[in-house]
Every structure is written in structure tokens, then in C-alpha cells.
Design a protein around this motif. Structure first.
Motif: not given
Length: 399
Positions: A198-209, A238-241
């Protein structure tokens, strides 16, 4: 050259879980044939690698918070490292990562110093880069793109690259191990996997969306993200989505490969990489690959030589592509923002492009099979033997 082995020191802050830490361990094992190899670390906390048979020296100066404490830390590390280098009669000292590079160049004595710029984040601090370039006998990287940037931005020509080693058989053996806590054992699911802390460089929020959009087209789709960190904000998103039951964040696993082996597609959503080991490891497990065209690494893996040369001719300044490219070995999508955005209602154009490419892959069994085969073919290119020969050839210049 004397028949007596020279003394090689490899320097890395910790041996917890990171990619360059894994490369450090692999380098140590591969170089033992030619050198007396020592590994110097700043802290032995949470060692997560097999160090059996390796000489690991812990100088016990762990990371501290605050500018003053960090400066004091560097001074302590430099003093202790100088002593280690002198006591062991080190001939060559090679460091991995910026914090180790600092200590390596500032503790320089009679030994030859090689520093490793292995990620785009290492390149972001121009002052650091100049320091490492000026005080190093050579700068090594794991990417052509970093070498190109050093030449383009710093007129530095004492740099070369060595692609990270990949032991395909080892990854496959580990991938075949049984796991009891796999979250998606329903029949006929299609699992997308990713390995990244969980680090901004991994951009995981992009993948979840992006996955939210994928799931609308493919309700059988699932997403699993393996890596260290507090994932509670991601679970809330993920819950919100409305996809909480279809997304899993198991956290750190000492052996993450069985989880990837059970997946169907691997996605790298990073905005910074060096030469992403996780991508190569997924390819060794025959996973079709989709990756963001972050600053360094993925384009060199997923494109063949002609495609890569055509791209850098078209975009010589290192900027990202603006449209997806179906490379020979995987699919490249435009880079995405590094600004963390956890708003579930704000889905960017780049996230939609990523989702479209995942959907197109899941839509076609033929395409999935094709990229599975090409991923494995590419993985076989990055052999430990090639890395060993390249690294030894570089080190020999300084014996």
C-alpha cells in the motif's frame, strides 16, 4: 588478475520484502562463485528472505523519523559502514536504493563504489542523482529508460543496465504450493491479481476503480491484491462501489505466488517502477499481463525490441503513451496519476482505459491463451545465468 577472490559488499537498508532486496539476495548467491560476498543491512527487523549461507552484517541503525534524526542516522551509518569496509578489506561496494547509495558514496575509501538507481522515484531527487553520479565509479540500473534519462538529463555516460534475474523454475515451484485461505474458490470465477504494498507508487486505487467497471461487464470477475499495509480505506472504497465481496486484500504473504498462480490475469497499475519483479514473476506463472506505462520497466518487458525502438523514436523524452499498445508479450496502457484519489465516484479516463483492456482480455479466450503463452516466453528471457554473466563482467572492470 589474482586467483584469490576479491571482497564484494552488497548494501541494502533491510531484507523485508521489496523488489531490490530480492535482487540483492539473488546477486549475493550468484556472485559467491567469484567473490567473497558480504551483505550489509541497516536493520534486521522483519527479515523475510532466506539468508542461509550468506554473510549478513547488521549495523543496527534502523530508520528514524524527523530531519534531524535522519541526518544523525546517515552519519552513524556512514561511520559504521566505513569500519566494515576497512575491516573486511572490501574491493567493490554495490548499493541498492537511495538510502543505501547515500551511505555507500559517503563512506567511500579505497574500494570501488557502484550505486544502483533502480526506480523512477530514485530519479525524482536531482540533487541525490548528481551526488551518486559524481561520487560513484559507475551507476547501475535495471532499465534502459533510466540509462537514457541519465544521459538525457544529466549528460552522464558512466551508467549501464542489467535486467533483474528471474528464476522461472523457483517461481513455479513456489506457485504450486497449496494454500488454505484463498478467498475465491467459487466455480467459473475469473480472478485478476496484483502484488504491491500500500504505497502511492503502486496506484492500487486505480485498479480498484477499474475493477468496478470490469465487474459490471464480467460479474464473475474477482480482484486480489497481495502486499503490506493497511488496506482499510480500500475495503471502504470497495464497499462504496458495491464490490466488497469480490475484492480481497490478504496482506503480506511470505509466498504470494500460489495466489497469483490461481488467478487468470495480472495487472500492474504502478505509476513508478524500476524493473518490476512482480510483473516478471506473474509472467513466469503464465499470466496474461496488462501494465501501466509508468516511467521505467514495463514497456521494456511487454514490447519487443522493434516496438520499443519505435516507441522511443516517437516519444524520445520518456513520456507515457496516450493510447494502449498490444505489445508482443503483454498489453501496455497509459500511465495514471500518482495523486491518491480514494473518491469512489471519481473515475478517470485512464482508469476507464485500463478497465476496457481488462474486459477485452476477459472477453476472448483466444487472446487470454495467446498472452499467457507470450508471457511465459518472455519470462524465460531473464535468466539468472544472463544476470550473473552481466554483473560479473561489470564487477571485473573494478578488480
Amino acid at each position: 588478475m589474482s586467483s584469490e577472490k576479491k571482497n564484494l559488499l552488497l548494501m541494502v537498508p533491510m531484507l523485508h520484502q521489496g523488489g531490490f532486496e530480492r535482487v540483492c539476495i539473488k546477486t549475493a548467491r550468484l556472485m559467491q562463485e567469484f567473490y567473497n560476498v558480504h551483505i550489509l543491512i541497516f536493520s534486521s527487523k522483519d527479515i523475510n528472505f532466506d539468508i542461509t549461507g550468506l554473510d549478513v552484517i547488521d549495523i543496527d541503525v534502523p530508520a528514524q523519523k524527523g530531519i534531524v534524526n535522519k541526518v544523525i542516522n546517515v552519519l552513524k551509518r556512514v561511520k559504521k559502514t566505513k569500519k566494515v569496509k576497512k575491516d573486511l578489506g572490501i574491493d567493490i561496494s554495490y548499493s541498492f536504493g537511495s538510502s543505501a547509495n547515500y551511505v555507500n558514496v559517503l563512506s567511500k575509501g579505497k574500494e570501488k563504489v557502484l550505486t544502483g538507481l533502480r526506480c523512477q522515484t530514485d530519479m525524482d531527487n536531482k540533487k541525490n542523482v548528481r551526488l551518486f553520479c559524481n561520487r560513484s565509479d559507475q551507476v547501475l540500473s535495471c532499465s534502459k529508460e533510466i540509462v537514457r534519462e541519465l544521459e538525457r538529463e544529466y549528460s552522464y555516460n558512466r551508467s549501464t543496465y542489467i535486467y533483474n534475474p528471474l528464476d522461472v523454475s523457483d517461481v513455479q515451484d513456489k506457485g504450486a504450493e497449496e494454500i488454505k485461505d484463498y478467498p475465491f474458490n467459487e466455480p467459473d470465477v475469473k480472478v485478476i491479481s496484483c502484488m504491491g504494498r500500500n504505497d502511492y507508487i503502486k496506484g492500487i486505487w486505480h485498479l480498484v476503480k477499474a475493477f468496478y467497471l470490469v465487474e459490471k461487464a464480467h460479474p464473475e470477475a474477482r480482484l486480489i491484491v497481495l502486499g503490506a499495509g493497511d488496506w482499510s480505506d480500500y475495503r471502504d472504497m470497495a464497499w462504496s462501489l458495491g464490490i466488497k465481496e469480490k475484492v480481497a486484500f490478504p496482506g503480506v504473504r511470505k509466498n504470494p505466488f500460489p495466489y497469483v498462480a490461481k488467478s487468470d490475469v495480472y495487472v500492474c497499475s504502478s505509476n513508478h517502477e524500476g524493473f518490476p519483479n512482480a510483473v516478471l514473476e506473474a509472467m513466469a506463472l503464465k499470466k496474461p499481463l496488462i501494465s501501466a506505462d509508468c516511467k521505467t520497466g514495463p514497456r521494456e518487458i511487454l514490447l519487443n525490441e522493434d516496438q520499443y525502438n519505435a516507441l522511443i523514436k516517437e516519444i524520445p523524452n520518456g513520456d507515457s503513451i496516450t493510447k494502449p499498445i498490444e505489445g508482443e508479450f503483454g498489453i501496455l496502457v497509459p500511465d495514471m496519476s500518482e495523486e491518491v484519489n480514494m473518491d469512489p465516484e471519481d473515475i478517470s479516463d485512464e482508469e476507464r482505459v485500463l478497465a476496457d483492456q481488462i474486459i477485452a482480455l476477459l472477453d476472448s479466450d483466444e487472446k487470454m491463451k495467446h498472452y499467457s503463452e507470450k508471457a511465459y516466453e518472455r519470462a524465460l528471457f531473464y535468466t539468472p545465468e544472463k544476470y550473473q554473466a552481466s554483473a560479473h563482467e561489470i564487477f571485473k572492470r573494478y578488480e
